[in-house]
Design an enzyme around this catalytic site. Structure first.
Site, PDB file in Angstrom:
ATOM      1  N   ASP A 155      10.330   4.961   2.206  1.00 32.40           N
ATOM      2  CA  ASP A 155      11.774   4.809   2.005  1.00 32.40           C
ATOM      3  C   ASP A 155      12.222   5.880   1.002  1.00 32.40           C
ATOM      4  O   ASP A 155      11.445   6.785   0.662  1.00 32.40           O
ATOM      5  CB  ASP A 155      12.120   3.376   1.564  1.00 32.40           C
ATOM      6  CG  ASP A 155      11.623   3.053   0.154  1.00 32.40           C
ATOM      7  OD1 ASP A 155      10.926   3.898  -0.456  1.00 32.40           O
ATOM      8  OD2 ASP A 155      11.926   1.950  -0.344  1.00 32.40           O
ATOM      9  N   HIS A 156      13.465   5.760   0.526  1.00 29.71           N
ATOM     10  CA  HIS A 156      13.989   6.767  -0.409  1.00 29.71           C
ATOM     11  C   HIS A 156      13.149   6.853  -1.688  1.00 29.71           C
ATOM     12  O   HIS A 156      12.899   7.937  -2.200  1.00 29.71           O
ATOM     13  CB  HIS A 156      15.440   6.441  -0.765  1.00 29.71           C
ATOM     14  CG  HIS A 156      15.625   5.047  -1.279  1.00 29.71           C
ATOM     15  ND1 HIS A 156      15.527   3.943  -0.437  1.00 29.71           N
ATOM     16  CD2 HIS A 156      15.840   4.554  -2.522  1.00 29.71           C
ATOM     17  CE1 HIS A 156      15.710   2.843  -1.164  1.00 29.71           C
ATOM     18  NE2 HIS A 156      15.895   3.184  -2.428  1.00 29.71           N
ATOM     19  N   CYS A 212       6.628   3.084  -0.719  1.00 32.38           N
ATOM     20  CA  CYS A 212       7.952   2.735  -1.244  1.00 32.38           C
ATOM     21  C   CYS A 212       7.832   2.731  -2.769  1.00 32.38           C
ATOM     22  O   CYS A 212       6.898   3.316  -3.309  1.00 32.38           O
ATOM     23  CB  CYS A 212       8.456   1.417  -0.666  1.00 32.38           C
ATOM     24  SG  CYS A 212       7.441  -0.033  -1.017  1.00 32.38           S
ATOM     25  N   GLY A 213       8.755   2.102  -3.475  1.00 35.72           N
ATOM     26  CA  GLY A 213       8.702   2.148  -4.936  1.00 35.72           C
ATOM     27  C   GLY A 213       7.410   1.538  -5.462  1.00 35.72           C
ATOM     28  O   GLY A 213       6.723   2.120  -6.298  1.00 35.72           O
ATOM     29  N   THR A 214       7.082   0.355  -4.967  1.00 32.73           N
ATOM     30  CA  THR A 214       5.881  -0.345  -5.424  1.00 32.73           C
ATOM     31  C   THR A 214       4.797  -0.415  -4.352  1.00 32.73           C
ATOM     32  O   THR A 214       3.662  -0.789  -4.655  1.00 32.73           O
ATOM     33  CB  THR A 214       6.241  -1.797  -5.775  1.00 32.73           C
ATOM     34  OG1 THR A 214       6.798  -2.400  -4.586  1.00 32.73           O
ATOM     35  CG2 THR A 214       7.250  -1.864  -6.911  1.00 32.73           C
ATOM     36  N   GLY A 215       5.151  -0.179  -3.105  1.00 36.09           N
ATOM     37  CA  GLY A 215       4.238  -0.386  -1.973  1.00 36.09           C
ATOM     38  C   GLY A 215       4.296  -1.822  -1.460  1.00 36.09           C
ATOM     39  O   GLY A 215       3.758  -2.131  -0.389  1.00 36.09           O
ATOM     40  N   HIS A 245     -14.510  -2.941   3.758  1.00 33.93           N
ATOM     41  CA  HIS A 245     -14.620  -4.396   3.894  1.00 33.93           C
ATOM     42  C   HIS A 245     -13.569  -5.010   4.823  1.00 33.93           C
ATOM     43  O   HIS A 245     -13.833  -6.019   5.461  1.00 33.93           O
ATOM     44  CB  HIS A 245     -14.484  -5.066   2.512  1.00 33.93           C
ATOM     45  CG  HIS A 245     -15.660  -4.811   1.624  1.00 33.93           C
ATOM     46  ND1 HIS A 245     -15.857  -5.457   0.432  1.00 33.93           N
ATOM     47  CD2 HIS A 245     -16.719  -3.954   1.759  1.00 33.93           C
ATOM     48  CE1 HIS A 245     -16.982  -5.035  -0.129  1.00 33.93           C
ATOM     49  NE2 HIS A 245     -17.507  -4.113   0.652  1.00 33.93           N
ATOM     50  N   ASN A 246     -12.369  -4.442   4.844  1.00 32.52           N
ATOM     51  CA  ASN A 246     -11.262  -5.071   5.566  1.00 32.52           C
ATOM     52  C   ASN A 246     -10.861  -4.332   6.834  1.00 32.52           C
ATOM     53  O   ASN A 246      -9.966  -4.791   7.546  1.00 32.52           O
ATOM     54  CB  ASN A 246     -10.026  -5.197   4.653  1.00 32.52           C
ATOM     55  CG  ASN A 246     -10.377  -5.746   3.284  1.00 32.52           C
ATOM     56  OD1 ASN A 246     -10.386  -5.025   2.296  1.00 32.52           O
ATOM     57  ND2 ASN A 246     -10.729  -7.022   3.222  1.00 32.52           N
ATOM     58  N   ARG A 256       6.396   4.458  -7.678  1.00 31.19           N
ATOM     59  CA  ARG A 256       6.788   4.253  -9.083  1.00 31.19           C
ATOM     60  C   ARG A 256       5.577   3.871  -9.941  1.00 31.19           C
ATOM     61  O   ARG A 256       5.706   3.673 -11.143  1.00 31.19           O
ATOM     62  CB  ARG A 256       7.863   3.157  -9.173  1.00 31.19           C
ATOM     63  CG  ARG A 256       9.191   3.624  -8.602  1.00 31.19           C
ATOM     64  CD  ARG A 256      10.260   2.547  -8.591  1.00 31.19           C
ATOM     65  NE  ARG A 256      11.490   3.082  -8.019  1.00 31.19           N
ATOM     66  CZ  ARG A 256      12.344   2.393  -7.293  1.00 31.19           C
ATOM     67  NH1 ARG A 256      12.127   1.111  -7.032  1.00 31.19           N
ATOM     68  NH2 ARG A 256      13.433   2.959  -6.818  1.00 31.19           N
ATOM     69  N   ARG A 279     -21.505  -8.151   7.871  1.00 29.31           N
ATOM     70  CA  ARG A 279     -20.941  -9.451   7.508  1.00 29.31           C
ATOM     71  C   ARG A 279     -19.410  -9.437   7.478  1.00 29.31           C
ATOM     72  O   ARG A 279     -18.770 -10.485   7.559  1.00 29.31           O
ATOM     73  CB  ARG A 279     -21.481  -9.901   6.143  1.00 29.31           C
ATOM     74  CG  ARG A 279     -20.995  -9.065   4.967  1.00 29.31           C
ATOM     75  CD  ARG A 279     -21.663  -9.487   3.659  1.00 29.31           C
ATOM     76  NE  ARG A 279     -21.049  -8.884   2.494  1.00 29.31           N
ATOM     77  CZ  ARG A 279     -21.282  -7.652   2.068  1.00 29.31           C
ATOM     78  NH1 ARG A 279     -22.113  -6.869   2.739  1.00 29.31           N
ATOM     79  NH2 ARG A 279     -20.688  -7.175   0.985  1.00 29.31           N
ATOM     80  N   HIS A 280     -18.809  -8.232   7.370  1.00 25.65           N
ATOM     81  CA  HIS A 280     -17.351  -8.147   7.297  1.00 25.65           C
ATOM     82  C   HIS A 280     -16.687  -8.322   8.666  1.00 25.65           C
ATOM     83  O   HIS A 280     -15.500  -8.620   8.744  1.00 25.65           O
ATOM     84  CB  HIS A 280     -16.928  -6.806   6.690  1.00 25.65           C
ATOM     85  CG  HIS A 280     -17.535  -6.566   5.343  1.00 25.65           C
ATOM     86  ND1 HIS A 280     -17.167  -7.302   4.230  1.00 25.65           N
ATOM     87  CD2 HIS A 280     -18.507  -5.728   4.939  1.00 25.65           C
ATOM     88  CE1 HIS A 280     -17.889  -6.902   3.187  1.00 25.65           C
ATOM     89  NE2 HIS A 280     -18.709  -5.949   3.593  1.00 25.65           N
ATOM     90  N   ARG A 283     -15.227 -11.742   9.368  1.00 25.49           N
ATOM     91  CA  ARG A 283     -14.040 -12.011   8.535  1.00 25.49           C
ATOM     92  C   ARG A 283     -12.817 -11.292   9.087  1.00 25.49           C
ATOM     93  O   ARG A 283     -11.722 -11.865   9.130  1.00 25.49           O
ATOM     94  CB  ARG A 283     -14.327 -11.572   7.093  1.00 25.49           C
ATOM     95  CG  ARG A 283     -15.481 -12.379   6.494  1.00 25.49           C
ATOM     96  CD  ARG A 283     -16.025 -11.774   5.225  1.00 25.49           C
ATOM     97  NE  ARG A 283     -17.226 -12.503   4.794  1.00 25.49           N
ATOM     98  CZ  ARG A 283     -18.118 -12.043   3.937  1.00 25.49           C
ATOM     99  NH1 ARG A 283     -17.959 -10.844   3.397  1.00 25.49           N
ATOM    100  NH2 ARG A 283     -19.161 -12.763   3.609  1.00 25.49           N
TER     101      ARG A 283
HETATM  102  C1  RB5 Z   1      13.701   0.331  -3.492  1.00 26.01           C
HETATM  103  O1  RB5 Z   1      14.455   0.372  -4.669  1.00 26.01           O
HETATM  104  C2  RB5 Z   1      12.485  -0.551  -3.700  1.00 26.01           C
HETATM  105  O2  RB5 Z   1      12.850  -1.884  -3.716  1.00 26.01           O
HETATM  106  C3  RB5 Z   1      11.453  -0.312  -2.597  1.00 26.01           C
HETATM  107  O3  RB5 Z   1      11.119   1.059  -2.607  1.00 26.01           O
HETATM  108  C4  RB5 Z   1      10.099  -0.992  -2.713  1.00 26.01           C
HETATM  109  O4  RB5 Z   1       9.587  -0.900  -4.009  1.00 26.01           O
HETATM  110  C5  RB5 Z   1      10.021  -2.350  -2.192  1.00 26.01           C
HETATM  111  O5  RB5 Z   1       8.992  -3.009  -2.222  1.00 26.01           O
END
Ligand code: RB5
Length: 292
Positions: A155-156, A212-215, A245-246, A256, A279-280, A283
């Site tokens: 995203d942005h 994204c910002g946090t993933g 494993h996954n 961020r 073993r994985h 699962r």
């Molecule tokens: C956008 O501001 C933010 O919410 C998005 O990038 C992301 O972190 C969502 O999980």
């Protein structure tokens, strides 16, 4: 889906040989070849046929064709020289990120397969050997994603990191397709998670990376797509273990939270690490069962 297009100049020596060699090693892949200046319909060079036959391969049905846009669709394009690579990229900018010299794809960017045309069978043998060696190196280098594309989406908030990571991966010879977004203008992460997730689920690409910002939003969204196992990881070891494993097929990163160096390390460890199985397996099968 493994779709590989080899390109040389006349499509009578190097690229048909390369295609025949790879096709024999990867029977499930779609492998073909074309030239940048081919005489349409020309047969393979006699010496190429002889050397192919010595390796149990057949080039007698081969007919030269010129490279055109349709042939590049959905394919990884491997050229014989850096000059071919530059020319294909110049003529077909839409194939950006999917065109590499075989040397670059194998991690030896200075390596060109020179034209053996008009020279004896000995030169053709050397050419076939060199192609075989480079394909083997590429296989070792790319691991589970050998001959497959990775798709990147953001995203942005993730856009600047995605742009840097895309360039870094392509620099490493990783064939990568960009699924957007293409600016820092505000947009919604589920749209890009859906695009990349669907491309993974339909095997248009072998793996995805979503930023994204946090993933977090990307991982929640991507995991709604059937067949996707998205892992939210912000460092290299976790990225590697998500594969081992996954059997994760999508990596989610938070722009961020981490910088470009760590993102590149995590991405490369993710993209090159095979699933441990053993073993994985049971699962991961239970994860699949949860999809209903
Ligand atoms: C956008 O501001 C933010 O919410 C998005 O990038 C992301 O972190 C969502 O999980």
């Amino acid at each position: 889906m493994k779709r590989v297009l080899f390109v040389c100049s006349g499509n009578t020596c190097r690229s048909p040989l390369a295609a025949a060699i790879l096709q024999a090693e990867e029977p499930g892949a779609e492998v073909y070849s074309a030239g940048l200046a081919a005489y349409e319909g020309s047969p393979a060079a006699e010496a190429a046929k002889v050397v192919a036959r010595e390796r149990g391969l057949e080039l007698s049905d081969h007919r030269a064709q010129n490279l055109r846009a349709e042939l590049l669709q959905g394919a990884i394009c491997l050229t014989m020289t850096r000059a071919h690579q530059d020319e294909v990229r110049r003529r077909f900018p839409e194939a950006e990120g999917r065109v590499f010299s075989l040397g670059a794809y194998a991690g030896e960017p200075g390596e060109d397969i020179e034209d053996p045309v008009g020279q004896g069978a000995g030169r053709y043998r050397e050419t076939a050997d060199r192609i075989t060696t480079l394909l083997r190196r590429a296989k070792e280098r790319h691991g589970w994603l050998y001959l497959q594309l990775v798709g990147l989406g953001s995203d942005h908030a993730g856009f600047p990191l995605k742009r840097e990571l895309l360039a870094a991966l392509r620099q490493e010879g990783v064939p990568a397709r960009d699924y957007g977004t293409d600016s820092t203008a505000s947009c919604d992460y589920p749209d890009f998670a859906q695009a990349v997730g669907n491309a993974v689920a339909t095997t248009e690409i072998g793996a995805g990376i979503l930023i994204c910002g946090t993933g977090i939003g990307m991982s929640i969204s991507a995991n709604k797509v059937q067949g996707v196992r998205a892992a939210l990881v912000q460092e290299g070891l976790g990225a590697e273990l998500a594969r081992r494993h996954n059997d994760a097929n999508v990596l989610c990163l938070g722009a961020r939270l981490i910088g470009p160096e760590l993102a590149k390390e995590a991405a490369l460890r993710f993209l090159r690490q095979p699933f441990d199985g053993g073993r994985h397996t049971a699962r991961v099968d239970k994860i699949r069962a949860l999809e209903g």
